[in-house]
Design a protein around this motif. Structure first.
Motif, PDB file in Angstrom:
ATOM      1  N   THR A  37     -16.689   9.353  -0.566  1.00 28.81           N
ATOM      2  CA  THR A  37     -15.760   8.671  -0.856  1.00 28.81           C
ATOM      3  C   THR A  37     -15.226   8.070   0.316  1.00 28.81           C
ATOM      4  O   THR A  37     -15.633   8.153   1.370  1.00 28.81           O
ATOM      5  CB  THR A  37     -14.528   9.627  -1.551  1.00 28.81           C
ATOM      6  N   ARG A  38     -14.235   7.029   0.076  1.00 30.61           N
ATOM      7  CA  ARG A  38     -13.665   6.160   1.318  1.00 30.61           C
ATOM      8  C   ARG A  38     -12.157   6.015   1.056  1.00 30.61           C
ATOM      9  O   ARG A  38     -11.625   6.253  -0.004  1.00 30.61           O
ATOM     10  CB  ARG A  38     -14.681   4.988   1.204  1.00 30.61           C
ATOM     11  N   MET A  39     -11.829   5.465   2.385  1.00 30.03           N
ATOM     12  CA  MET A  39     -10.494   4.913   2.054  1.00 30.03           C
ATOM     13  C   MET A  39     -10.889   3.438   2.477  1.00 30.03           C
ATOM     14  O   MET A  39     -11.632   3.013   3.326  1.00 30.03           O
ATOM     15  CB  MET A  39      -9.639   5.415   3.080  1.00 30.03           C
ATOM     16  N   ALA A  40     -10.184   2.408   1.680  1.00 34.23           N
ATOM     17  CA  ALA A  40     -10.539   1.107   1.654  1.00 34.23           C
ATOM     18  C   ALA A  40      -9.392   0.231   2.008  1.00 34.23           C
ATOM     19  O   ALA A  40      -9.027  -0.505   1.057  1.00 34.23           O
ATOM     20  CB  ALA A  40     -11.401   0.868   0.508  1.00 34.23           C
ATOM     21  N   PRO A  41      -8.489   0.587   2.952  1.00 36.08           N
ATOM     22  CA  PRO A  41      -7.323  -0.215   2.994  1.00 36.08           C
ATOM     23  C   PRO A  41      -7.314  -1.787   3.509  1.00 36.08           C
ATOM     24  O   PRO A  41      -8.312  -2.248   4.113  1.00 36.08           O
ATOM     25  CB  PRO A  41      -6.712   0.534   4.159  1.00 36.08           C
ATOM     26  N   SER A  42      -6.301  -2.457   3.066  1.00 39.32           N
ATOM     27  CA  SER A  42      -6.242  -3.853   3.741  1.00 39.32           C
ATOM     28  C   SER A  42      -5.375  -3.629   4.702  1.00 39.32           C
ATOM     29  O   SER A  42      -4.508  -2.984   4.818  1.00 39.32           O
ATOM     30  CB  SER A  42      -5.436  -4.691   2.557  1.00 39.32           C
ATOM     31  N   PRO A  43      -5.734  -4.291   5.812  1.00 43.58           N
ATOM     32  CA  PRO A  43      -5.030  -4.139   7.022  1.00 43.58           C
ATOM     33  C   PRO A  43      -3.664  -4.864   7.314  1.00 43.58           C
ATOM     34  O   PRO A  43      -3.632  -5.640   8.072  1.00 43.58           O
ATOM     35  CB  PRO A  43      -6.005  -4.590   8.509  1.00 43.58           C
ATOM     36  N   VAL A  53      -1.596  10.332   1.166  1.00 47.05           N
ATOM     37  CA  VAL A  53      -1.935  11.313   0.023  1.00 47.05           C
ATOM     38  C   VAL A  53      -3.291  10.815  -0.497  1.00 47.05           C
ATOM     39  O   VAL A  53      -4.279  11.878  -0.589  1.00 47.05           O
ATOM     40  CB  VAL A  53      -0.735  10.878  -1.153  1.00 47.05           C
ATOM     41  N   GLN A  54      -3.560   9.751  -0.388  1.00 47.13           N
ATOM     42  CA  GLN A  54      -4.838   9.297  -0.776  1.00 47.13           C
ATOM     43  C   GLN A  54      -6.001   9.925   0.217  1.00 47.13           C
ATOM     44  O   GLN A  54      -7.011  10.323  -0.045  1.00 47.13           O
ATOM     45  CB  GLN A  54      -4.764   7.803  -0.992  1.00 47.13           C
ATOM     46  N   GLY A  55      -5.538   9.819   1.454  1.00 48.85           N
ATOM     47  CA  GLY A  55      -6.303  10.394   2.647  1.00 48.85           C
ATOM     48  C   GLY A  55      -6.624  11.681   2.524  1.00 48.85           C
ATOM     49  O   GLY A  55      -7.670  12.136   2.760  1.00 48.85           O
ATOM     50  N   VAL A  73     -12.942  -1.272   5.953  1.00 47.36           N
ATOM     51  CA  VAL A  73     -11.663  -2.267   6.137  1.00 47.36           C
ATOM     52  C   VAL A  73     -11.484  -3.374   5.100  1.00 47.36           C
ATOM     53  O   VAL A  73     -12.640  -4.330   5.132  1.00 47.36           O
ATOM     54  CB  VAL A  73     -11.539  -2.756   7.479  1.00 47.36           C
ATOM     55  N   GLU A  74     -10.725  -3.551   4.223  1.00 46.33           N
ATOM     56  CA  GLU A  74     -10.766  -4.660   3.246  1.00 46.33           C
ATOM     57  C   GLU A  74      -9.976  -5.876   3.692  1.00 46.33           C
ATOM     58  O   GLU A  74      -8.792  -6.060   3.322  1.00 46.33           O
ATOM     59  CB  GLU A  74     -10.270  -4.106   1.786  1.00 46.33           C
ATOM     60  N   ASP A  75     -10.636  -6.663   4.461  1.00 44.16           N
ATOM     61  CA  ASP A  75      -9.880  -7.613   5.260  1.00 44.16           C
ATOM     62  C   ASP A  75     -10.281  -9.023   4.758  1.00 44.16           C
ATOM     63  O   ASP A  75     -10.249  -9.935   5.746  1.00 44.16           O
ATOM     64  CB  ASP A  75     -10.172  -7.577   7.082  1.00 44.16           C
ATOM     65  N   THR A 232     -13.482 -11.633  -4.062  1.00 51.31           N
ATOM     66  CA  THR A 232     -12.318 -11.002  -4.394  1.00 51.31           C
ATOM     67  C   THR A 232     -12.491  -9.576  -4.062  1.00 51.31           C
ATOM     68  O   THR A 232     -13.629  -9.064  -4.046  1.00 51.31           O
ATOM     69  CB  THR A 232     -11.813 -11.213  -5.822  1.00 51.31           C
ATOM     70  N   TYR A 233     -11.267  -8.895  -4.116  1.00 55.33           N
ATOM     71  CA  TYR A 233     -11.535  -7.178  -4.138  1.00 55.33           C
ATOM     72  C   TYR A 233     -12.454  -6.821  -5.150  1.00 55.33           C
ATOM     73  O   TYR A 233     -13.187  -5.935  -4.677  1.00 55.33           O
ATOM     74  CB  TYR A 233     -10.041  -6.868  -4.270  1.00 55.33           C
ATOM     75  N   HIS A 234     -12.481  -7.476  -6.519  1.00 53.91           N
ATOM     76  CA  HIS A 234     -13.263  -6.706  -7.380  1.00 53.91           C
ATOM     77  C   HIS A 234     -14.496  -6.875  -7.094  1.00 53.91           C
ATOM     78  O   HIS A 234     -15.351  -5.812  -7.118  1.00 53.91           O
ATOM     79  CB  HIS A 234     -12.892  -7.374  -8.858  1.00 53.91           C
ATOM     80  N   VAL A 249     -14.311   7.031  -6.316  1.00 54.86           N
ATOM     81  CA  VAL A 249     -13.255   6.187  -5.842  1.00 54.86           C
ATOM     82  C   VAL A 249     -12.223   6.832  -5.771  1.00 54.86           C
ATOM     83  O   VAL A 249     -11.709   6.937  -7.219  1.00 54.86           O
ATOM     84  CB  VAL A 249     -13.555   4.815  -6.605  1.00 54.86           C
ATOM     85  N   VAL A 250     -11.196   7.042  -4.976  1.00 54.26           N
ATOM     86  CA  VAL A 250      -9.890   7.547  -5.274  1.00 54.26           C
ATOM     87  C   VAL A 250      -9.179   6.243  -4.916  1.00 54.26           C
ATOM     88  O   VAL A 250      -9.097   5.837  -3.484  1.00 54.26           O
ATOM     89  CB  VAL A 250      -9.735   8.759  -4.188  1.00 54.26           C
ATOM     90  N   ARG A 251      -8.389   5.852  -5.906  1.00 59.66           N
ATOM     91  CA  ARG A 251      -7.379   4.846  -5.489  1.00 59.66           C
ATOM     92  C   ARG A 251      -6.205   4.791  -6.417  1.00 59.66           C
ATOM     93  O   ARG A 251      -5.970   5.501  -7.299  1.00 59.66           O
ATOM     94  CB  ARG A 251      -8.131   3.268  -5.567  1.00 59.66           C
ATOM     95  N   GLY A 252      -5.279   4.047  -6.079  1.00 58.93           N
ATOM     96  CA  GLY A 252      -4.090   3.849  -6.710  1.00 58.93           C
ATOM     97  C   GLY A 252      -4.156   3.371  -8.103  1.00 58.93           C
ATOM     98  O   GLY A 252      -5.083   2.560  -8.418  1.00 58.93           O
ATOM     99  N   ASP A 253      -3.359   3.795  -9.191  1.00 59.90           N
ATOM    100  CA  ASP A 253      -3.692   3.372 -10.681  1.00 59.90           C
ATOM    101  C   ASP A 253      -3.059   1.877 -10.789  1.00 59.90           C
ATOM    102  O   ASP A 253      -3.206   1.604 -11.854  1.00 59.90           O
ATOM    103  CB  ASP A 253      -3.069   4.493 -11.336  1.00 59.90           C
ATOM    104  N   GLU A 254      -2.683   1.322  -9.814  1.00 62.64           N
ATOM    105  CA  GLU A 254      -2.287   0.127  -9.945  1.00 62.64           C
ATOM    106  C   GLU A 254      -3.719  -0.806 -10.182  1.00 62.64           C
ATOM    107  O   GLU A 254      -3.565  -1.836 -10.789  1.00 62.64           O
ATOM    108  CB  GLU A 254      -1.663  -0.878  -8.889  1.00 62.64           C
ATOM    109  N   TRP A 255      -4.771  -0.356 -10.096  1.00 64.32           N
ATOM    110  CA  TRP A 255      -5.966  -0.793 -10.278  1.00 64.32           C
ATOM    111  C   TRP A 255      -6.579  -0.338 -11.711  1.00 64.32           C
ATOM    112  O   TRP A 255      -7.619  -1.050 -12.095  1.00 64.32           O
ATOM    113  CB  TRP A 255      -7.060  -0.167  -9.227  1.00 64.32           C
ATOM    114  N   LEU A 256      -6.013   0.352 -12.335  1.00 61.85           N
ATOM    115  CA  LEU A 256      -6.432   0.353 -13.785  1.00 61.85           C
ATOM    116  C   LEU A 256      -6.606  -0.732 -14.754  1.00 61.85           C
ATOM    117  O   LEU A 256      -7.695  -0.803 -15.446  1.00 61.85           O
ATOM    118  CB  LEU A 256      -5.360   1.664 -14.552  1.00 61.85           C
TER     119      LEU A 256
HETATM  120  N1  GLU Z   1      -8.004  -2.703  -0.475  1.00 62.20           N
HETATM  121  C1  GLU Z   1      -7.545  -1.936  -1.731  1.00 62.20           C
HETATM  122  C2  GLU Z   1      -6.106  -1.620  -1.542  1.00 62.20           C
HETATM  123  O1  GLU Z   1      -5.697  -1.487  -0.369  1.00 62.20           O
HETATM  124  C3  GLU Z   1      -8.389  -0.593  -1.846  1.00 62.20           C
HETATM  125  C4  GLU Z   1      -8.464  -0.198  -3.355  1.00 62.20           C
HETATM  126  C5  GLU Z   1      -9.580   0.924  -3.335  1.00 62.20           C
HETATM  127  O2  GLU Z   1      -9.464   1.976  -2.617  1.00 62.20           O
HETATM  128  O3  GLU Z   1     -10.630   0.630  -3.628  1.00 62.20           O
HETATM  129  O4  GLU Z   1      -5.419  -1.463  -2.499  1.00 62.20           O
END
Ligand code: GLU
Length: 550
Positions: A37-43, A53-55, A73-75, A232-234, A249-256
């Motif tokens: 799994t990963r963390m995929a933050p936007s910087p 929490v996600q970490g 890094v989702e830059d 795009t992110y998608h 993929v562990v991520r916030g539910d705003e992506w649902l």
């Molecule tokens: N870059 C996305 C965000 O920061 C990542 C979401 C994901 O983990 O897929 O919300």
């Protein structure tokens, strides 16, 4: 339409194939059940409690299963990027023991599945973009902003769903010649996905935390590549999570809401869908109602807040564990010697609705955590905190580490350790009086007693004070003093009928305590005086006497 010709027209520079990439990034050789799994933050520079929490969830899932945690890094959104944000995030998470096995790092990116920064992956995305076009699953759209705005107005007037779909998808089926004409004029274009979904059809999806969800198909021809060729992110996350062989993929539910599209996209790309863990936002009580923690309203959302307040790393970690797994506290009671990292964390027990953040509970957890630390550890952490946030106090502590450590040793160890501190910030108000410069020399005495009474008590104390007394002898003298003044030494009787005496031995102790510590509450006064030493103890009582005389 000759899709292959169109693909070549749009992406002449792309020569690689998806097959080649598949070979370059083969499935990982890991035991079955290992979570990648990963963390995929936007910087963006703001690291919040949700990131931690996600970490923690991701880190536990990966490392408890013998898998891999990586940082991507989702830059892709250069406008939102803040310089140094990746470093800030890495350091903030490392402070809480979240370290990555591969991906972006402070000393350069590492791992066989990189690059791990999306802007460096443009060529990879274009390989898949070209492939989708050549299979008729994506197409260029030359609509201008104005055209899209007009479309939206018409949709509003006609009371239909907004978006680029069905007959509104103007470029979906345009002949190659039209596209060529636009390209010849260098008109900007975005690449759109050709959706075959319908807004009237639903399907079921199983999220690992939310359980079975019924969702509506995506019918929008979503953008895959923006006009600058950046995905795009998608699109980017689909390609990345596949090639990086992410299993969860562990991520916030705003992506649902985007999930139906993501599922379509993975199918169209021929990728196996990872498992999803959509986590709810952190909530808090606001009056009688719950709401999301907000960046604007709640300073406690920022991770920097916890360091600045002086919460020990272990307290924050422990508190988050109590939020994530409701059986954690029982486990901790049963295993007092173990670290929270030894706890068998389970993502199956996560609360689908999101955890309720409770600051009072955090303070409570922190008090417990600090009460179990050794005096040396408390000293080291207070010293580090003071050096960063109150250098003058830091210098005072540093002058005599043994003295400071002995102060923190008061009431520590044993079955019922004192719980005075919830944060390192509280150290100075708690024990600053041990340093003359932080002593409150004008602390008020209890107002219900006359200066005369207090003077009698203090001078009475000094007249029998013997630094050689042990705790019992010392207290025996305080009791005798109380009785000589008509106060009672029997607290039980006093509580039953306080009006029967002018005061109790507790009041005499308070006079001494105020004189010696500048406070009405302090750790055991006998021990305090031992540490201050006879000269300073006596001098403080004398200073109080002269103040009462003045
Ligand atoms: N870059 C996305 C965000 O920061 C990542 C979401 C994901 O983990 O897929 O919300």
């Amino acid at each position: 339409m000759d899709h292959v010709a169109l693909a070549q027209l749009l992406f002449p520079q792309v020569t690689q194939t998806p097959q080649a990439l598949e070979e370059q990034y083969p499935p990982r050789a890991l035991p079955s059940g290992a979570v990648v799994t990963r963390m995929a933050p936007s910087p963006t520079g703001f690291v919040h409690l949700g990131n931690l929490v996600q970490g923690i969830i991701s880190e536990r899932m990966a490392h408890q299963s013998g898998g891999v945690l990586f940082l991507r890094v989702e830059d892709t959104d250069a406008k939102r990027e803040v310089p140094g944000a990746v470093e800030v995030l890495i350091e903030a998470l490392a402070h809480y023991g979240i370290t990555f096995d591969e991906g972006a790092s402070l000393t350069g990116d590492r791992g066989a599945y990189g690059p791990y920064r999306q802007r460096q992956r443009a060529e990879i995305y274009h390989v898949y973009a070209k492939d989708l076009v050549s299979r008729g699953l994506a197409y260029p759209c030359f609509c201008t902003e104005e055209e899209l705005a007009q479309m939206r107005q018409r949709q509003e007037a006609e009371k239909v769903n907004f978006g680029y779909y069905g007959q509104w998808a103007l470029w979906r089926d345009r002949p190659l010649a039209d596209i060529q004409a636009q390209l010849a004029q260098n008109r900007p274009w975005v690449l759109r996905f050709r959706s075959t979904g319908s807004s009237t059809r639903q399907f079921k999806f199983n999220d690992l935390v939310k359980g079975e969800l019924t969702v509506t198909e995506n019918d929008i021809d979503q953008v895959l590549l923006k006009s600058d060729g950046i995905p795009t992110y998608h699109f980017a996350h689909a390609v990345d999570d596949h090639l990086m062989r992410t299993t969860h993929v562990v991520r916030g539910d705003e992506w649902l809401p985007s999930l139906p599209f993501h599922i379509q996209l993975f199918q169209a790309l021929g990728f196996r869908l990872p498992k999803y863990v959509h986590i709810g936002p952190l909530m808090k009580m606001d009056g009688n109602s719950k709401r999301k923690l907000s960046k604007r309203k709640d300073p406690e959302l920022a991770l920097t807040y916890y360091q600045a307040q002086g919460f020990p790393e272990k307290a924050v970690y422990t508190y988050i564990m109590t939020l994530l797994n409701s059986n954690f506290e029982d486990w901790q009671r049963a295993n007092p010697g173990l670290s929270p990292r030894d706890f068998p964390f389970s993502w199956k027990k996560l609360n689908p609705a999101g955890a309720l953040f409770d600051y009072a509970k955090l303070l409570d957890v922190s008090k417990n955590v600090i009460s179990t630390m050794s005096a040396g550890e408390v000293y080291a952490q207070v010293q580090a905190y003071a050096n960063a946030y109150d250098p003058e106090f830091g210098a005072a502590l540093e002058k005599d580490p043994d003295y400071a450590t002995a102060i923190f040793a008061i009431g520590r160890g044993g079955k019922k350790p004192r719980k005075d501190l919830a944060t390192w910030q509280e150290a100075k108000p708690y024990m600053g009086f041990f340093y003359d410069q932080y002593m409150d020399w004008n602390a008020p005495f209890p107002a219900q007693f006359s200066p005369e009474t207090i003077r009698t008590a203090l001078s009475g104390f000094l007249s029998t004070y013997d630094p050689g007394d042990d705790a019992t002898a010392w207290f025996g003298k305080v009791k005798a003093l109380a009785e000589s003044m008509g106060f009672t030494a029997n607290m039980k009787l006093y509580k039953q009928d306080p009006g029967a005496w002018p005061g109790s031995v507790a009041d005499i102790s308070t006079f001494l305590r105020v004189a010696i510590t500048g406070k009405t509450a302090s750790p055991d006064l006998y021990t305090v005086m031992q540490l201050l030493g006879p000269e300073r103890s006596r001098a403080r009582v004398e200073a109080a006497l002269s103040r009462l005389n003045g």
